[in-house]
Design a protein around this motif. Structure first.
Motif, PDB file in Angstrom:
ATOM      1  N   LYS A 123       0.681  -1.325   0.091  1.00 50.17           N
ATOM      2  CA  LYS A 123      -0.155  -0.049  -0.095  1.00 50.17           C
ATOM      3  C   LYS A 123       0.907   1.034   0.147  1.00 50.17           C
ATOM      4  CE  LYS A 123      -3.752  -2.229   2.699  1.00 50.17           C
ATOM      5  NZ  LYS A 123      -4.800  -2.090   3.560  1.00 50.17           N
ATOM      6  N   ARG A 124       0.591   2.267  -0.919  1.00 47.60           N
ATOM      7  CA  ARG A 124       1.075   3.620  -0.817  1.00 47.60           C
ATOM      8  C   ARG A 124       0.655   4.579   0.568  1.00 47.60           C
ATOM      9  NH1 ARG A 124       3.917   5.789  -5.135  1.00 47.60           N
ATOM     10  NH2 ARG A 124       4.088   7.933  -5.094  1.00 47.60           N
ATOM     11  N   GLU A 125       1.628   4.947   1.125  1.00 46.03           N
ATOM     12  CA  GLU A 125       1.475   5.588   2.702  1.00 46.03           C
ATOM     13  C   GLU A 125       2.056   6.771   2.526  1.00 46.03           C
ATOM     14  OE1 GLU A 125       2.018   3.330   5.951  1.00 46.03           O
ATOM     15  OE2 GLU A 125       0.245   1.683   5.720  1.00 46.03           O
ATOM     16  N   GLN A 126       1.538   8.040   3.274  1.00 50.11           N
ATOM     17  CA  GLN A 126       2.162   9.100   3.248  1.00 50.11           C
ATOM     18  C   GLN A 126       3.417   9.039   4.231  1.00 50.11           C
ATOM     19  OE1 GLN A 126       1.557  10.894   0.750  1.00 50.11           O
ATOM     20  NE2 GLN A 126       2.641  12.906   1.141  1.00 50.11           N
ATOM     21  N   SER A 127       4.278   9.766   4.178  1.00 48.56           N
ATOM     22  CA  SER A 127       5.452   9.603   5.197  1.00 48.56           C
ATOM     23  C   SER A 127       5.336  11.037   5.705  1.00 48.56           C
ATOM     24  CB  SER A 127       6.830   9.677   4.544  1.00 48.56           C
ATOM     25  OG  SER A 127       7.901   9.712   5.616  1.00 48.56           O
ATOM     26  N   THR A 128       5.721  11.276   7.061  1.00 44.85           N
ATOM     27  CA  THR A 128       5.757  12.490   7.872  1.00 44.85           C
ATOM     28  C   THR A 128       7.066  12.968   7.750  1.00 44.85           C
ATOM     29  OG1 THR A 128       5.914  11.245   9.801  1.00 44.85           O
ATOM     30  CG2 THR A 128       3.624  11.700   9.114  1.00 44.85           C
ATOM     31  N   ILE A 129       8.111  12.293   7.388  1.00 46.89           N
ATOM     32  CA  ILE A 129       9.310  12.860   7.625  1.00 46.89           C
ATOM     33  C   ILE A 129       9.610  13.351   6.208  1.00 46.89           C
ATOM     34  CG2 ILE A 129      11.912  12.085   7.812  1.00 46.89           C
ATOM     35  CD1 ILE A 129      11.114   9.715   9.330  1.00 46.89           C
ATOM     36  N   ILE A 130      10.150  14.648   6.125  1.00 54.20           N
ATOM     37  CA  ILE A 130      10.713  15.315   4.945  1.00 54.20           C
ATOM     38  C   ILE A 130      12.276  15.021   4.774  1.00 54.20           C
ATOM     39  CG2 ILE A 130      10.794  17.553   3.779  1.00 54.20           C
ATOM     40  CD1 ILE A 130       8.490  18.444   5.183  1.00 54.20           C
ATOM     41  N   SER A 131      13.050  15.426   5.887  1.00 54.62           N
ATOM     42  CA  SER A 131      14.453  15.136   5.891  1.00 54.62           C
ATOM     43  C   SER A 131      14.886  14.764   7.110  1.00 54.62           C
ATOM     44  CB  SER A 131      15.080  16.461   5.190  1.00 54.62           C
ATOM     45  OG  SER A 131      14.957  17.435   6.088  1.00 54.62           O
ATOM     46  N   PHE A 132      16.077  14.215   7.166  1.00 53.84           N
ATOM     47  CA  PHE A 132      16.723  14.138   8.504  1.00 53.84           C
ATOM     48  C   PHE A 132      18.132  14.329   8.391  1.00 53.84           C
ATOM     49  CE2 PHE A 132      17.176  10.032   5.870  1.00 53.84           C
ATOM     50  CZ  PHE A 132      18.372   9.571   6.171  1.00 53.84           C
ATOM     51  N   ASN A 133      18.856  14.249   9.244  1.00 56.21           N
ATOM     52  CA  ASN A 133      20.294  14.722   9.472  1.00 56.21           C
ATOM     53  C   ASN A 133      20.938  14.055  10.755  1.00 56.21           C
ATOM     54  OD1 ASN A 133      22.919  15.795   8.885  1.00 56.21           O
ATOM     55  ND2 ASN A 133      22.032  18.042   9.610  1.00 56.21           N
ATOM     56  N   VAL A 134      22.093  13.122  10.231  1.00 61.02           N
ATOM     57  CA  VAL A 134      22.886  12.505  11.370  1.00 61.02           C
ATOM     58  C   VAL A 134      24.180  13.158  11.584  1.00 61.02           C
ATOM     59  CG1 VAL A 134      24.238  10.732  12.077  1.00 61.02           C
ATOM     60  CG2 VAL A 134      22.135  10.144  10.862  1.00 61.02           C
ATOM     61  N   VAL A 135      24.329  13.986  12.738  1.00 55.95           N
ATOM     62  CA  VAL A 135      25.268  15.066  12.733  1.00 55.95           C
ATOM     63  C   VAL A 135      26.240  14.675  14.053  1.00 55.95           C
ATOM     64  CG1 VAL A 135      25.694  17.540  13.704  1.00 55.95           C
ATOM     65  CG2 VAL A 135      23.482  16.896  12.310  1.00 55.95           C
ATOM     66  N   ILE A 136      27.289  14.894  13.884  1.00 57.11           N
ATOM     67  CA  ILE A 136      28.578  14.554  14.689  1.00 57.11           C
ATOM     68  C   ILE A 136      29.092  15.605  14.935  1.00 57.11           C
ATOM     69  CG2 ILE A 136      30.993  13.493  14.821  1.00 57.11           C
ATOM     70  CD1 ILE A 136      30.229  11.319  12.853  1.00 57.11           C
ATOM     71  N   VAL A 137      29.404  15.897  16.345  1.00 54.12           N
ATOM     72  CA  VAL A 137      29.662  17.275  17.005  1.00 54.12           C
ATOM     73  C   VAL A 137      31.163  16.947  17.450  1.00 54.12           C
ATOM     74  CG1 VAL A 137      29.583  18.803  18.701  1.00 54.12           C
ATOM     75  CG2 VAL A 137      27.562  17.403  17.955  1.00 54.12           C
ATOM     76  N   LEU A 138      32.070  17.977  16.882  1.00 54.54           N
ATOM     77  CA  LEU A 138      33.379  18.044  17.170  1.00 54.54           C
ATOM     78  C   LEU A 138      33.766  19.470  17.890  1.00 54.54           C
ATOM     79  CD1 LEU A 138      35.058  16.783  13.924  1.00 54.54           C
ATOM     80  CD2 LEU A 138      34.668  15.443  15.855  1.00 54.54           C
ATOM     81  N   LYS A 139      34.850  19.226  18.313  1.00 47.45           N
ATOM     82  CA  LYS A 139      35.727  20.698  18.824  1.00 47.45           C
ATOM     83  C   LYS A 139      35.958  21.356  17.867  1.00 47.45           C
ATOM     84  CE  LYS A 139      37.409  18.960  23.204  1.00 47.45           C
ATOM     85  NZ  LYS A 139      38.487  18.742  24.116  1.00 47.45           N
TER      86      LYS A 139
END
Length: 566
Positions: A123-139
């Protein structure tokens, strides 16, 4: 390397219901005082506003603004709403590197768009996610050389998650679980508050995977992750894995890249790990070509010979060897032969109490490592260390000892480079135009030095014969070659160069004119021998006859000696 470890890893989504920080690790950065102010109350319009809470928050923010945002190796001072606003980007910024620096913190990511529709059970369903981002934090002070490595990791994770979202809505499922936990914690009474990220980490597989990524980056630098038990993500921080294998030696990622770029067909490969263990560590869907290359690997063979033995193209061998070098599974050497000159490395651990002494005795019972190292105190060809009256087993053991010392960076190889010095009109002064000879002199076979289409490198040998082989009259002096080779010298210099050899032997002048582009101190004898198909004895004879203008210099190859502090 200082400040190269990550400070944290975040997962942020942007959708029809706004931006959300789904998970962050480590989450201990939220201290007890901040935890008492329930984050869910900020979004609840019916929450009773307490003045003391805002006074405390104002004092805390003013103090944090004047101090570092990183305490005890963790990010502090950033609320969930602020992080979601900063790290969730517009769709126009997706599918490209994300790099944001605020004060002493640097955020790296690779935001990815998700299709608005997905298929679930046909079945074709609508997704609520438009985009996502995996972020790594550094100094913010992290070395610039490690930034591309972390960008590469975030891209690999993002592409894997997008694939699983399209295949089985994996990210949407994880999002619903994380949001449900956050909402459930927000609706709890104040006296039963618990950090929602702690609960998410216990219940959500994606959160556990992100924690594993963070922990591995801080410890070994190697990430072996199976996203949703389906997509394999393999990554390593090259400087960290090389430091682990070579016991604390710091190697810049740029130096490793230069080493890989310097690969030539005449180089060899020395495995740094046991062959059986390396084959066992390969993934089930690994390249069969890599397995064949490992099986035929030997420090006595050049890459050109390895390609023939493994039935692979030279280009394939280059890619596979580069992969092994990058992951610190192998190192680049020149194939072992009697003419190789080795000397004790300047940073070698020569202490009698070194752990290497015990390992050496276990590997070669009855032998002393300090005594063996003493034989290499001065640069000496390997052939001079061979006992001509010794048994074949003793000679084979000598090779194994040299290989063992190369693996542990106790020895380094020296190469001979040649400089051309113009004959001086007064007191043998160096000519100012010597450095431009290699760029301006056009000899027939000189293009093979810089071109990837060299006869030996391509597997074919259309120009394997020297120019002298095309001449039928041996007494004929190739004036056009001599003129090209000596055109940049004055008439007096040309006469001096020609006087270095006898007129009755035109081959010496012909060979000199052919090899002039290599006499700039950038090419060692082994490289000249490979590309010009000449023997070492010919080069040594040429050096002797032209010793008035050719000056040899011996030093390690800076491109391949990445583990030696020169």
């Amino acid at each position: 390397m200082v400040d190269s470890d990550p400070v944290g890893i975040f997962l942020v989504t942007s959708g029809s219901r706004g931006d959300r920080l789904l998970f962050r690790y480590p989450f201990e950065a939220e201290d007890d005082q901040a935890a008492k102010i329930k984050p869910g109350h900020d979004n609840n319009p019916y929450t009773l506003r307490i003045a003391e809470d805002y006074i405390y928050r104002g004092t805390e923010s003013s103090e944090s603004s004047s101090s570092s945002s990183i305490k005890n190796g963790m990010l502090v001072g950033y609320s969930r709403r602020l992080l979601s606003t900063l790290l969730a980007v517009k769709t126009s910024l997706c599918s490209q590197q994300f790099d944001l620096t605020i004060d002493d913190v640097r955020f790296l990511g690779y935001p990815v768009c998700v299709e608005n529709s997905r298929h679930t059970n046909g079945k074709r369903e609508q997704s609520t996610i438009i985009s996502f981002n995996v972020v790594i934090v550094l100094k913010a002070t992290a070395p610039a050389s490690v930034i591309p490595c972390y960008h590469n990791l975030t891209k690999r994770l993002a592409v894997a998650l997008r694939h699983e979202e399209r295949r089985c809505s994996y990210l949407t499922t994880m999002k619903h679980e994380m949001q449900a936990i956050q909402e459930e914690v927000a609706n709890r009474p104040e006296d039963s508050y618990e950090n929602p990220f702690k609960i998410i980490l216990q219940k959500c597989k994606l959160a556990k995977d992100l924690k594993t990524v963070y922990d591995n980056l801080c410890s070994t630098g190697v990430v072996q992750l199976s996203v949703n038990d389906w997509i394999q993500v393999s990554f390593c921080l090259p400087h960290k894995v090389h430091s682990t294998v070579h016991r604390g030696v710091e190697v810049e990622p740029e130096a490793i890249e230069r080493c890989i770029q310097a690969l030539r067909p005449y180089h060899g490969m020395l495995l740094l790990v046991n062959e059986t263990e390396l084959l066992a560590s390969l993934p089930p869907d690994g390249s069969p070509a890599l397995g064949r290359l490992i099986q035929v690997a030997s420090p006595l063979k050049s890459l050109h010979n390895l390609a023939a033995d493994a039935d692979l193209s030279l280009a394939q061998v280059f890619h596979l060897v580069s992969h092994l070098v990058y992951w610190a599974k192998a190192m680049i050497v020149y194939p072992l032969c009697e003419s190789n000159v080795y000397v004790l490395a300047p940073d070698a651990d020569t202490s009698v109490n070194s752990i290497l002494v015990e390992e050496f005795v276990e590997e070669f019972p009855g032998m002393s490592l300090p005594a063996v190292l003493a034989d290499y105190s001065l640069p000496t060809p390997l052939g001079e260390h061979r006992d001509i009256l010794g048994l074949p087993q003793q000679q084979a053991q000598q090779v194994l000892i040299v290989v063992w010392m190369l693996k542990h960076r106790l020895l380094m190889q020296l190469h001979t480079y040649i400089f051309l010095i113009s004959p001086a009109e007064n007191d043998h002064k160096q000519s100012a135009h010597v450095a431009s000879i290699s760029e301006e002199v056009h000899v027939s076979d000189a293009a093979s030095v810089t071109s990837g289409d060299s006869p030996s490198a391509s597997g074919t040998y259309p120009n394997s014969k020297s120019p002298s082989d095309n001449l039928s009259d041996e007494s004929y002096i190739p004036r056009h070659i001599a003129d090209m080779a000596l055109a940049h010298f004055s008439a007096q210099d040309r006469d001096s160069i020609k006087a270095q050899v006898k007129a009755s032997n035109p081959d010496d002048l012909r060979l000199f004119g052919r090899l002039v582009p290599y006499f700039n101190g950038q090419h060692h004898l082994e490289e000249i021998m490979y590309y010009e198909n000449v023997r070492r004895s010919q080069l040594l004879t040429l050096l002797d006859k032209f010793r008035g203008i050719l000056v040899p210099c011996t030093h390690p190859d800076p491109a391949t000696a990445v583990h030696v502090k020169l």
